[in-house]
Write a protein that holds these residues in place. Sequence first.
Motif, PDB file in Angstrom:
ATOM      1  N   UNK A  30       0.835  -1.190   0.000  1.00 60.53           N
ATOM      2  CA  UNK A  30       0.000   0.000   0.000  1.00 60.53           C
ATOM      3  C   UNK A  30       0.874   1.246   0.000  1.00 60.53           C
ATOM      4  N   UNK A  31       1.981   1.201   0.756  1.00 64.23           N
ATOM      5  CA  UNK A  31       2.854   2.361   0.899  1.00 64.23           C
ATOM      6  C   UNK A  31       4.272   1.980   0.514  1.00 64.23           C
ATOM      7  N   UNK A  32       4.889   2.768  -0.362  1.00 63.52           N
ATOM      8  CA  UNK A  32       6.271   2.506  -0.769  1.00 63.52           C
ATOM      9  C   UNK A  32       7.198   3.195   0.225  1.00 63.52           C
ATOM     10  N   UNK A  33       7.604   2.467   1.248  1.00 60.98           N
ATOM     11  CA  UNK A  33       8.429   3.048   2.304  1.00 60.98           C
ATOM     12  C   UNK A  33       9.893   3.067   1.889  1.00 60.98           C
ATOM     13  N   UNK A  34      10.508   4.219   2.011  1.00 57.62           N
ATOM     14  CA  UNK A  34      11.935   4.370   1.763  1.00 57.62           C
ATOM     15  C   UNK A  34      12.670   4.299   3.097  1.00 57.62           C
ATOM     16  N   UNK A  35      13.939   3.932   3.093  1.00 57.47           N
ATOM     17  CA  UNK A  35      14.696   3.921   4.346  1.00 57.47           C
ATOM     18  C   UNK A  35      14.661   5.303   5.011  1.00 57.47           C
ATOM     19  N   UNK A  36      14.543   5.327   6.325  1.00 56.37           N
ATOM     20  CA  UNK A  36      14.542   6.596   7.057  1.00 56.37           C
ATOM     21  C   UNK A  36      15.911   7.236   6.905  1.00 56.37           C
ATOM     22  N   UNK A  37      15.988   8.492   6.453  1.00 53.72           N
ATOM     23  CA  UNK A  37      17.291   9.139   6.256  1.00 53.72           C
ATOM     24  C   UNK A  37      18.045   9.300   7.559  1.00 53.72           C
ATOM     25  N   UNK A  38      19.365   9.282   7.458  1.00 53.25           N
ATOM     26  CA  UNK A  38      20.211   9.361   8.649  1.00 53.25           C
ATOM     27  C   UNK A  38      20.054  10.684   9.377  1.00 53.25           C
ATOM     28  N   UNK A 166      23.235  27.552   3.942  1.00 56.72           N
ATOM     29  CA  UNK A 166      23.149  28.624   4.932  1.00 56.72           C
ATOM     30  C   UNK A 166      21.919  28.493   5.812  1.00 56.72           C
ATOM     31  N   UNK A 167      20.776  28.179   5.196  1.00 57.83           N
ATOM     32  CA  UNK A 167      19.520  28.175   5.959  1.00 57.83           C
ATOM     33  C   UNK A 167      18.725  26.886   5.838  1.00 57.83           C
ATOM     34  N   UNK A 168      19.107  25.972   4.947  1.00 63.36           N
ATOM     35  CA  UNK A 168      18.325  24.760   4.718  1.00 63.36           C
ATOM     36  C   UNK A 168      18.163  23.910   5.968  1.00 63.36           C
ATOM     37  N   UNK A 169      16.917  23.619   6.331  1.00 66.18           N
ATOM     38  CA  UNK A 169      16.641  22.774   7.479  1.00 66.18           C
ATOM     39  C   UNK A 169      16.652  23.479   8.812  1.00 66.18           C
ATOM     40  N   UNK A 183      21.941  16.778   7.542  1.00 61.36           N
ATOM     41  CA  UNK A 183      21.046  17.151   6.441  1.00 61.36           C
ATOM     42  C   UNK A 183      21.780  17.961   5.388  1.00 61.36           C
ATOM     43  N   UNK A 184      22.529  18.945   5.819  1.00 59.02           N
ATOM     44  CA  UNK A 184      23.247  19.795   4.859  1.00 59.02           C
ATOM     45  C   UNK A 184      24.383  19.034   4.188  1.00 59.02           C
ATOM     46  N   UNK A 185      24.940  18.059   4.881  1.00 56.72           N
ATOM     47  CA  UNK A 185      25.970  17.231   4.253  1.00 56.72           C
ATOM     48  C   UNK A 185      25.374  16.427   3.100  1.00 56.72           C
ATOM     49  N   UNK A 186      24.152  15.916   3.278  1.00 55.76           N
ATOM     50  CA  UNK A 186      23.521  15.179   2.191  1.00 55.76           C
ATOM     51  C   UNK A 186      23.127  16.117   1.052  1.00 55.76           C
ATOM     52  N   UNK A 187      22.717  17.329   1.375  1.00 61.83           N
ATOM     53  CA  UNK A 187      22.434  18.314   0.330  1.00 61.83           C
ATOM     54  C   UNK A 187      23.685  18.570  -0.497  1.00 61.83           C
TER      55      UNK A 187
END
Length: 231
Positions: A30-38, A166-169, A183-187
């Motif tokens: 029913x739901x396509x679950x992706x791995x929870x991001x680090x 600079x401001x993401x997240x 988060x910014x490292x993955x960006x």
Amino acid sequence: MTATTREGASAALAIELTRGVRPTRGDVRWFSTLPVPAWADSSAVRLLVEAAEDYAAAPDPLPGLDASVRILVDEIREVARTAVADAELADACGIDLHNPFLDASVIDAVLRTPVGLRPPLYAYKPVLKRAFADLLPAELVARTTKGAFDADHYGGLRAALPQLLDTGGMNLAALGLIDAKRFREQIRHAAAGVPMPLAHIEQALAADAWLHTITHTPDPVWVALAPGKVE
């Protein structure tokens, strides 16, 4: 193969998230679950688990429909939400954007067509091609698949990288929902073109921008009654 209800799938999703279970490739779900991001904080996962549990415990809003119709309804709703957002963005730029294929009468006609009379699954937009045969360029009519836009997504992250770093997240991090550094490292990796699922990143950025907007936008001041408003 075993079948489960949407409510059962929601309950199973909550259990999977709680236990950190990774979905099996090839499963029909029913739901396509992706791995929870680090970079997702445990509090964000807990909120998602609670939402899944609440849905599983709530009465079914669309009882009696089989899985194929339910999935179709979900897809239409998702596309419609995107279309509304597109129209609002276009309006801010002075563009009057319309989505005729999401017109209620068009959707109603499609849903009322018996399955046996609908175009085959392997045909690429056959109704569109017939309806606009005299308007579409020949190269578009000849297309058999939809183009990919991954390069545009990666390019957009690269173009906006300074602002995102600079401001993401920032707003999500302030609420304890994400680890801003991770988060910014993955960006940064995505902007460099490292292949990865971009859905989580873009949804987080959209939520962060929404939080920023509602936080920094002054409350509306009504100077006149809205048309049709009853006091």
